[in-house]
Write an enzyme that holds these catalytic residues in place. Sequence first.
Site, PDB file in Angstrom:
ATOM      1  N   ASP A 186       0.872  -1.171   0.000  1.00 35.85           N
ATOM      2  CA  ASP A 186       0.000   0.000   0.000  1.00 35.85           C
ATOM      3  C   ASP A 186       0.918   1.233   0.000  1.00 35.85           C
ATOM      4  O   ASP A 186       2.119   1.119   0.255  1.00 35.85           O
ATOM      5  CB  ASP A 186      -0.883  -0.040   1.256  1.00 35.85           C
ATOM      6  CG  ASP A 186      -1.595   1.264   1.522  1.00 35.85           C
ATOM      7  OD1 ASP A 186      -2.297   1.749   0.626  1.00 35.85           O
ATOM      8  OD2 ASP A 186      -1.438   1.804   2.636  1.00 35.85           O
ATOM      9  N   ASP A 195      -0.095   5.089   1.192  1.00 42.05           N
ATOM     10  CA  ASP A 195      -0.273   6.039   2.293  1.00 42.05           C
ATOM     11  C   ASP A 195      -0.224   5.358   3.658  1.00 42.05           C
ATOM     12  O   ASP A 195      -0.993   4.425   3.919  1.00 42.05           O
ATOM     13  CB  ASP A 195      -1.605   6.773   2.133  1.00 42.05           C
ATOM     14  CG  ASP A 195      -1.634   7.627   0.877  1.00 42.05           C
ATOM     15  OD1 ASP A 195      -1.073   8.730   0.911  1.00 42.05           O
ATOM     16  OD2 ASP A 195      -2.203   7.179  -0.138  1.00 42.05           O
TER      17      ASP A 195
END
Length: 234
Positions: A20, A22
């Site tokens: 991922d 953020d």
Amino acid sequence: MAAASSRPTALKVVTHVIFDLDGTLVDTERFCTTVYKEVCENYGKSFTWDLKSLVMGRRALEGADIMRNSLGLSVTKEEILNECELRLKGLYPTCTLMPGSEKLVHHLHQHNIPIAVASSSSREPFELKTSRHKDFFKLFHHIALGDDPEVKNGKPEPDIYLVCSKRFKPPPPPEKCLVFEDAPAGVKSGLAAGMQVVMVPDENLNKDLTKEATLVLQSMNHFKPELFGLPPFL
């Protein structure tokens, strides 16, 4: 919470790793928390961690819609999103890498482990978030974003991780992919795709929301690649 597994099944060997963005690779979630709090306060509402846990990991417009409905705001989700993005655009380019992410990504790359990024972020904010880290993001085989036309449904649906895994050459079966996430919606997405998920949650996140993850770590610095059959740190 240095390293804890809440799932009784043994850890399985993987060949590919998907990250991922953020709060996992780049330290942008703190910007979002600050801006969302400011925007909500403008409407006389409070942006709590309970609400953030529902918003984080999702596409921006979906997150704005959750904020609008949860707080009973009279403005549209588009207006909320625009107000937040105007403030975030100046912050994103200043973000740093998350602790341990650079070490792990370089390690995997040096050992020829295929790596990719699967982020709910759309292209424009992605470019702002990664502007100071161009060389780092060149290490990834590919990057799948939330506005990719092949990603029909955002996290917590499995679409983005399935699309991302299929773009490796050759594509591995989903069970051979390991996902790194910080958000409950992202964990659900990776698991729904048939992958194992290492969660590195913010310390403010309710611990009950980490229970579905395959493995929970306080920091990526605590990750031991050999647990999943990957080359160990020397």
